[in-house]
Design an enzyme around this catalytic site. Structure first.
Site, PDB file in Angstrom:
ATOM      1  N   GLY A  33       0.769  -1.229   0.000  1.00  0.00           N
ATOM      2  CA  GLY A  33       0.000   0.000   0.000  1.00  0.00           C
ATOM      3  C   GLY A  33       0.800   1.279   0.000  1.00  0.00           C
ATOM      4  N   PRO A  53       4.693  -5.146  -0.709  1.00  0.00           N
ATOM      5  CA  PRO A  53       4.517  -4.040  -1.656  1.00  0.00           C
ATOM      6  C   PRO A  53       4.667  -4.519  -3.101  1.00  0.00           C
ATOM      7  CG  PRO A  53       6.249  -3.603  -0.021  1.00  0.00           C
ATOM      8  CD  PRO A  53       5.957  -5.054   0.014  1.00  0.00           C
ATOM      9  N   ARG A  87       3.643  -1.811  -6.152  1.00  0.00           N
ATOM     10  CA  ARG A  87       3.813  -0.527  -6.818  1.00  0.00           C
ATOM     11  C   ARG A  87       5.098   0.183  -6.393  1.00  0.00           C
ATOM     12  NH1 ARG A  87      -0.489   2.826  -7.963  1.00  0.00           N
ATOM     13  NH2 ARG A  87      -1.711   1.639  -6.468  1.00  0.00           N
ATOM     14  N   ARG A 103      -4.937   2.570 -15.735  1.00  0.00           N
ATOM     15  CA  ARG A 103      -5.092   3.296 -14.478  1.00  0.00           C
ATOM     16  C   ARG A 103      -5.849   4.625 -14.598  1.00  0.00           C
ATOM     17  NH1 ARG A 103      -1.512   5.252 -11.851  1.00  0.00           N
ATOM     18  NH2 ARG A 103      -2.327   4.807  -9.766  1.00  0.00           N
ATOM     19  N   TYR A 123      -8.973   4.444 -12.154  1.00  0.00           N
ATOM     20  CA  TYR A 123      -8.787   5.125 -10.876  1.00  0.00           C
ATOM     21  C   TYR A 123      -8.702   6.640 -10.992  1.00  0.00           C
ATOM     22  CZ  TYR A 123      -6.939   0.400  -9.992  1.00  0.00           C
ATOM     23  OH  TYR A 123      -6.764  -0.948  -9.921  1.00  0.00           O
ATOM     24  N   CYS A 130     -11.579   2.826 -29.220  1.00  0.00           N
ATOM     25  CA  CYS A 130     -12.859   3.417 -29.623  1.00  0.00           C
ATOM     26  C   CYS A 130     -13.807   3.475 -28.425  1.00  0.00           C
ATOM     27  CB  CYS A 130     -13.464   2.610 -30.758  1.00  0.00           C
ATOM     28  SG  CYS A 130     -14.858   3.435 -31.545  1.00  0.00           S
ATOM     29  N   TYR A 185       1.096  -1.922 -12.789  1.00  0.00           N
ATOM     30  CA  TYR A 185      -0.271  -1.944 -13.306  1.00  0.00           C
ATOM     31  C   TYR A 185      -0.367  -1.322 -14.691  1.00  0.00           C
ATOM     32  CZ  TYR A 185      -0.697  -2.840  -8.374  1.00  0.00           C
ATOM     33  OH  TYR A 185      -0.509  -3.371  -7.120  1.00  0.00           O
TER      34      TYR A 185
END
Length: 394
Positions: A212, A254, A256, A292, A296, A321, A350
């Site tokens: 996180g 972890p 990211r 992403r 998000y 499209c 990601y």
């Protein structure tokens, strides 16, 4: 992928906690990026592997991980996934009482003892985007620690001869830049361990606080450093867990934080569309390669390569499209020409792991920078890849 960035980020994180706590184990969350070279590099640096699926478990083993260093974590595990983990001695992080029932059924049939932990839902608000907030009581993740289910889960597991209870786990969300949610989560873990000691005389081998820890996606934005996080939560853990005979190991997972800033998505400018309302830089990629921003409302920094003048307000628009295929909000950028290139930064996490072949676009290649050399670590797809599993019957 800049591999030295990954190595540096891993060691910054691991060393920060090893300075503040006696026993630390760091696992890499493969969902961030499953390229074998990245998983292998982090394994060599000392990381374990946190996996969601059979595919990720097999990638971890292919990259050289020992079974004992792999965790299976998912809120919805299939029988095939539980069977694979049980047969290979992989630790299963259970998400519910029903998850435990399924594992007991499979372990009993296989006559295999399986190491487990339970994921608690601490009902902590990490103050992030709703789609990456996993720690509050309305999410699908974990066992609520306030409803009496935790004690029942651990007692059921402890009393079963095929289940070997080892730890407790939580993961409160992603892209967290404030230490307070982590500190609140540590306090709740302390309460859970105290309750297990009091009610079941059970002491666990490890506490897994998940991942996180966020990164700065904005220019001049400050992130939360592993050092600050470690110096904040580790003294609290050591103080609060003195009632235990043995201090549990401290685990993390972890993803990211290790890989996001190592990756750049480079795309070609197809055209520049100017209008009285919105200006667009149309590129040869889209949310099929970087989901992403759509998922998000995520901000990725962007650079127009080789240009620094004639600046206007642009949105970078993808080639999918769909109206929602906009990779950036309004940005002041140099006006490119067709054939120029732009770079979307911080795409190492990601990016490819969420990529798809939507609109029948090929998946892009991946290039690794190691020792000053550019090395192709995944080839660009072609038409054969698009139809590789199809059977034409009509």
């Amino acid at each position: 992928m800049f591999m030295m960035v990954i190595k540096k980020r891993y060691n910054e994180f691991a060393n920060a906690f090893k300075k503040e706590y006696p026993k630390v184990k760091v696992h890499y969350a493969l969902k961030a990026n499953t390229n074998l070279n990245i998983v292998s590099l982090l394994k060599k640096e000392g990381a374990g592997a946190e996996c969601i699926s059979i595919g990720e478990m097999k990638i971890a083993r292919k990259a050289g991980h020992l079974n004992r260093d792999i965790i299976l974590t998912s809120s919805s595990k299939s029988d095939d996934e539980l069977t694979y983990a049980a047969k290979n001695g992989i630790l299963v992080n259970l998400d519910s009482l029903e998850d435990l029932d399924n594992l007991i059924r499979i372990a009993t049939k296989l006559k295999r003892k399986v190491r487990v932990s339970f994921r608690i839902n601490p009902d902590v608000n990490p103050r992030t985007h709703k789609n990456i907030n996993t720690g509050h009581k309305f999410t699908k993740f974990g066992i609520l620690q306030t409803e009496g289910q935790i004690t029942k889960a651990y007692k059921t597991a402890k009393d079963n001869k095929w289940i070997d209870v080892r730890g407790v786990h939580s993961h409160i969300g992603s892209q967290i830049l404030d230490v307070e949610p982590f500190l609140e989560n540590v306090q709740i873990h302390t309460e859970v361990l105290r309750k297990l000691k009091t009610d079941l005389n059970l002491e666990l081998e490890f506490i897994n606080l998940g991942g996180g820890l966020g990164i700065p996606y904005l220019d001049k934005q400050e992130g939360l450093s592993p050092e600050k996080m470690a110096k904040t939560i580790c003294p609290v853990l050591k103080k609060n867990l003195k009632f235990l005979k043995n201090m549990p190991e401290l685990w993390f997972e972890p993803g990211r934080y290790f890989v996001a800033q190592s990756g750049i998505l480079i795309s070609r400018v197809n055209s520049v569309k100017l209008s009285p309302y919105t200006n667009f830089i149309n590129v040869d990629t889209g949310f099929n390669h970087l989901a992403r921003p759509l998922l998000y409302e995520a901000h990725h920094r962007v650079r127009v390569l080789g240009k620094n003048s004639d600046k206007k307000v642009f949105q970078v628009a993808g080639n999918i499209c769909e109206t929602g295929d906009i990779l950036t909000d309004d940005r002041i950028l140099p006006q490119p020409n067709p054939g120029d290139h732009i770079a979307l930064l911080d795409a190492g996490a990601y990016g490819f792991s969420m990529a798809s072949e939507y609109n029948s676009f090929y998946l892009p290649p991946e290039v690794m920078i190691l020792g000053g050399k550019e090395l192709l670590i995944r080839e660009r797809e072609d038409f054969k890849d698009l139809i590789r599993n199809q059977k034409k019957l009509v």
